[in-house]
Structure formats: structure tokens, C-alpha cells
Design a protein around this motif. Structure first.
Motif, mmCIF file in Angstrom:
data_model
loop_
_atom_site.group_PDB
_atom_site.id
_atom_site.type_symbol
_atom_site.label_atom_id
_atom_site.label_comp_id
_atom_site.label_asym_id
_atom_site.label_seq_id
_atom_site.Cartn_x
_atom_site.Cartn_y
_atom_site.Cartn_z
ATOM 1 N N ALA A 57 0.769 -1.131 -0.163
ATOM 2 C CA ALA A 57 0.070 0.182 0.047
ATOM 3 C C ALA A 57 1.052 1.350 0.005
ATOM 4 O O ALA A 57 1.956 1.121 0.446
ATOM 5 N N GLU A 58 0.101 2.242 -0.618
ATOM 6 C CA GLU A 58 0.954 3.781 -0.546
ATOM 7 C C GLU A 58 2.473 3.708 -1.220
ATOM 8 O O GLU A 58 3.254 4.132 -0.660
ATOM 9 N N VAL A 59 2.500 3.084 -2.211
ATOM 10 C CA VAL A 59 3.867 2.997 -2.902
ATOM 11 C C VAL A 59 4.047 4.324 -3.745
ATOM 12 O O VAL A 59 3.221 4.574 -4.647
ATOM 13 N N ARG A 60 5.085 4.916 -3.599
ATOM 14 C CA ARG A 60 5.427 6.223 -4.438
ATOM 15 C C ARG A 60 5.499 5.688 -5.697
ATOM 16 O O ARG A 60 6.336 4.627 -6.036
ATOM 17 N N TYR A 61 5.134 6.617 -6.775
ATOM 18 C CA TYR A 61 5.452 6.266 -8.286
ATOM 19 C C TYR A 61 4.804 7.596 -9.023
ATOM 20 O O TYR A 61 4.256 8.375 -8.372
ATOM 21 N N GLY A 62 5.216 7.400 -10.373
ATOM 22 C CA GLY A 62 4.791 8.490 -11.152
ATOM 23 C C GLY A 62 5.549 9.629 -11.419
ATOM 24 O O GLY A 62 6.384 10.063 -10.259
ATOM 25 N N ASP A 63 5.597 10.391 -12.481
ATOM 26 C CA ASP A 63 6.146 11.703 -12.613
ATOM 27 C C ASP A 63 5.344 12.720 -11.909
ATOM 28 O O ASP A 63 6.045 13.879 -11.775
ATOM 29 N N GLU A 64 4.146 12.664 -11.407
ATOM 30 C CA GLU A 64 3.434 13.625 -10.730
ATOM 31 C C GLU A 64 3.534 13.348 -9.239
ATOM 32 O O GLU A 64 2.807 14.050 -8.534
ATOM 33 N N LYS A 65 4.340 12.358 -8.683
ATOM 34 C CA LYS A 65 4.858 12.220 -7.510
ATOM 35 C C LYS A 65 3.340 11.759 -6.479
ATOM 36 O O LYS A 65 3.217 12.275 -5.541
ATOM 37 N N SER A 66 2.933 10.808 -7.203
ATOM 38 C CA SER A 66 1.802 10.150 -6.444
ATOM 39 C C SER A 66 2.059 9.070 -5.857
ATOM 40 O O SER A 66 3.358 8.563 -5.575
ATOM 41 N N ARG A 67 0.936 8.531 -4.985
ATOM 42 C CA ARG A 67 1.376 7.164 -4.025
ATOM 43 C C ARG A 67 -0.144 6.421 -4.574
ATOM 44 O O ARG A 67 -1.117 6.612 -4.654
ATOM 45 N N ILE A 68 0.226 4.971 -5.006
ATOM 46 C CA ILE A 68 -0.720 4.093 -5.415
ATOM 47 C C ILE A 68 -1.347 3.553 -4.170
ATOM 48 O O ILE A 68 -0.695 3.089 -3.184
ATOM 49 N N ASP A 69 -2.543 3.314 -4.422
ATOM 50 C CA ASP A 69 -3.403 2.924 -3.209
ATOM 51 C C ASP A 69 -2.841 1.297 -2.985
ATOM 52 O O ASP A 69 -2.467 1.170 -1.792
ATOM 53 N N LEU A 70 -2.836 0.548 -3.962
ATOM 54 C CA LEU A 70 -2.339 -0.773 -3.751
ATOM 55 C C LEU A 70 -1.348 -1.347 -5.140
ATOM 56 O O LEU A 70 -1.722 -1.012 -6.101
ATOM 57 N N LEU A 71 -0.426 -1.868 -4.809
ATOM 58 C CA LEU A 71 0.432 -2.645 -5.863
ATOM 59 C C LEU A 71 0.475 -4.039 -5.615
ATOM 60 O O LEU A 71 1.015 -4.418 -4.718
ATOM 61 N N LEU A 72 -0.011 -4.579 -6.635
ATOM 62 C CA LEU A 72 0.092 -6.211 -6.648
ATOM 63 C C LEU A 72 1.210 -6.577 -7.493
ATOM 64 O O LEU A 72 1.526 -6.284 -8.384
ATOM 65 N N SER A 73 1.909 -7.567 -6.974
ATOM 66 C CA SER A 73 3.256 -8.109 -7.509
ATOM 67 C C SER A 73 3.180 -9.722 -7.588
ATOM 68 O O SER A 73 2.313 -10.163 -6.410
ATOM 69 N N GLY A 74 4.061 -10.333 -7.968
ATOM 70 C CA GLY A 74 4.383 -11.777 -7.757
ATOM 71 C C GLY A 74 3.266 -12.593 -8.609
ATOM 72 O O GLY A 74 3.350 -13.982 -8.307
ATOM 73 N N HIS A 75 2.703 -12.179 -9.683
ATOM 74 C CA HIS A 75 2.045 -13.301 -10.469
ATOM 75 C C HIS A 75 2.897 -13.597 -11.280
ATOM 76 O O HIS A 75 3.725 -13.316 -11.946
ATOM 77 N N PRO A 76 2.575 -15.180 -11.492
ATOM 78 C CA PRO A 76 3.513 -16.079 -12.323
ATOM 79 C C PRO A 76 3.356 -15.466 -13.963
ATOM 80 O O PRO A 76 4.294 -16.098 -14.501
ATOM 81 N N ALA A 77 2.458 -15.296 -14.306
ATOM 82 C CA ALA A 77 2.136 -14.621 -15.719
ATOM 83 C C ALA A 77 1.843 -13.471 -16.104
ATOM 84 O O ALA A 77 1.611 -13.005 -17.365
ATOM 85 N N ARG A 78 1.433 -12.639 -15.237
ATOM 86 C CA ARG A 78 1.039 -11.217 -15.571
ATOM 87 C C ARG A 78 1.871 -9.973 -14.984
ATOM 88 O O ARG A 78 2.767 -10.421 -13.929
ATOM 89 N N PRO A 79 2.012 -8.769 -15.447
ATOM 90 C CA PRO A 79 2.908 -7.850 -15.019
ATOM 91 C C PRO A 79 2.156 -7.412 -13.588
ATOM 92 O O PRO A 79 0.901 -7.690 -13.485
ATOM 93 N N ASP A 80 3.080 -6.376 -12.984
ATOM 94 C CA ASP A 80 2.384 -5.796 -11.672
ATOM 95 C C ASP A 80 1.145 -5.203 -12.227
ATOM 96 O O ASP A 80 0.874 -4.725 -13.293
ATOM 97 N N ALA A 81 0.309 -4.998 -10.999
ATOM 98 C CA ALA A 81 -0.876 -4.241 -11.206
ATOM 99 C C ALA A 81 -0.978 -3.021 -10.233
ATOM 100 O O ALA A 81 -0.811 -3.306 -8.984
ATOM 101 N N TRP A 82 -0.952 -1.567 -10.652
ATOM 102 C CA TRP A 82 -1.287 -0.497 -9.959
ATOM 103 C C TRP A 82 -2.635 -0.320 -9.807
ATOM 104 O O TRP A 82 -3.309 -0.016 -10.840
#
Length: 243
Positions: free
Chosen positions: A109-134
Motif C-alpha cells: 500500500a501507498e507506494v510512491r510512483y509516477g512523474d507527478e509524485k503520487s502514491r498508489i493505493d495498492l501495488l500487486l506483484s508476484g503473479h506468475p504470468a502477468r505484470p504488476d498491477a497498480w
């Protein structure tokens, strides 16, 4: 998601200074509750509405009560606490109740990202076949009939989030706008073009650019026409982007 303790019922007297609400309890006592909602709360503060408050015994808190739920029409309930949707979405995703986002092994939760200095609510990772989901989570409580609308006020912050999500798609990741429908009368979600036309335009551009748009409704109703003690997301509802 469950409230820690039974909620306290009352009647709304007024909301003011954005973060304060005066409420009359059944014994006649009038209390001031924290209103954890920065939006306009359009349609969610009818005169003398039945409301439900959570209570804290933390001596460091200035206000003992927090406004959680409101009855917007007979037996129709909304959750106005905007601190709840992120936890609702996360619990539903991790419990496997959101099939579109199944298969991820890590959620931050609350991971910093983006050129506009945002925080994503949830960052999902670790899927065996799909990219990370913001995943950007938005609370929907504005209703007109069975349609729910977002936003309930002009939101430059929400516009920024859509631009950031589009940028993540361009980088090869998934980006998801997740509407948490905290209103039992809403059966579909639409952009509120009549309130923020630019947001509606950006949302359509984002969808065309590959941003996924989901909406799940919370089960707030309980026995005897009163809201229950849970806030589980139990049902997907359609999103219509037609202008």
C-alpha cells in the motif's frame, strides 16, 4: 471487513467545517463526531438522517466518535468514511473475491510512483504470468436512482491519478481504477460528467489506453433494515463510460 465494535446509531444534526458532524444520540445527548470525508458528500447528508458512528476510547483522540454510515433513503445505506475503501478493496483482492486481480502473491500500500509524485493505493506483484498491477481505489456514494457517479466534486487529484495510471500502462504494467461502491442503492457506476467533465473525458481516454476499470459493491444492509457490522465487497457492478 468488520467493524471492531457495534456502531452507535443517531440522527444527523449538521455537518460543518468538512470534518465535523453533530449527531443526536437516542438518549438525547448531542455529540460531535469526526467526519472522515473530504468530498462534498452530495446526497449523503439528508436532514435528520439516521447515521451510525464508531466509538474509540483512545484518550489521545479529540473526538470519541467517527461517522461511518448514513441512511440516504429508507433502507438504503452508504459508508461515508473514506478511510475504509482501500482496506475493503485489499481484503477482497487478497480473499480472492475479485477474479480480475487473482493470482498475485504480494500487495503493498501507498507506494510512491509516477512523474507527478503520487502514491498508489495498492501495488500487486508476484503473479506468475502477468505484470504488476497498480490499483487506484475510489469511493462511490453519489447516487441518482440506481446509478452511482464519481466524483462528487471537481477533483484535480483524481485527474492526476488517471494520468499516472495511463503512464504505467505505457510502461508495460497493468493499471486498474477500482471503484468501491459503498452505497446499497447503486447498481452501476458512471463518470460524473455533470460535475467534472474533464475527469469523465480523462477516464474514457484512460480506458482506451488500457487502464482497467472495475467496480464492486459493499454489503452494508443487515437484519431489520439496519446496516450490518460488515463492509465486505460482495458483488461486481457494471461501469458505463458512455457520455
Amino acid at each position: 471487513m468488520k467493524f471492531a465494535e457495534p456502531l452507535v446509531e443517531g440522527r444527523l444534526i449538521r455537518r460543518y467545517k468538512r470534518f465535523l458532524a453533530d449527531v443526536r444520540l437516542p438518549d438525547g445527548e448531542e455529540v460531535t463526531a469526526h467526519c472522515p470525508n473530504t468530498g462534498s458528500m452530495l446526497g449523503c447528508q439528508p436532514d435528520n438522517a439516521r447515521v451510525w458512528l464508531s466509538r474509540s476510547d483512545n484518550p489521545k483522540r479529540k473526538l470519541k466518535y467517527t461517522w461511518e454510515l448514513v441512511e440516504t433513503a429508507p433502507a438504503v445505506f452508504a459508508c461515508v468514511n473514506t478511510a475504509r475503501p482501500n482496506a475493503q478493496a485489499r481484503e477482497a483482492i487478497e480473499a480472492g473475491r475479485v477474479p480480475e486481480l487473482a493470482g498475485y502473491t504480494e500487495c503493498r500500500a501507498e507506494v510512491r510512483y509516477g512523474d507527478e509524485k503520487s502514491r498508489i493505493d495498492l501495488l500487486l506483484s508476484g503473479h506468475p504470468a502477468r505484470p504488476d498491477a497498480w490499483v487506484e481505489v475510489k469511493n462511490v456514494t453519489l447516487a441518482d436512482g440506481s446509478s452511482g457517479y464519481f466524483p462528487d466534486a471537481v477533483t484535480e487529484r483524481g485527474q492526476k491519478h488517471l494520468r499516472e495510471l495511463m503512464a504505467q500502462v505505457a510502461k508495460g504494467d497493468r493499471a486498474v481504477l477500482f471503484f468501491v461502491v459503498n452505497h446499497t442503492g447503486i447498481e452501476r457506476v458512471r463518470p460524473a460528467d455533470h460535475i467534472d467533465a474533464h475527469y469523465g473525458e480523462l477516464l474514457r481516454r484512460a480506458k482506451a489506453a488500457g487502464v482497467e476499470v472495475l467496480a464492486y459493491r459493499a454489503a452494508l444492509s443487515g437484519a431489520d433494515g439496519n446496516p450490518g457490522g460488515r463492509l465486505d465487497l460482495t458483488e461486481a457492478v457494471p461501469v458505463s463510460l458512455q457520455a
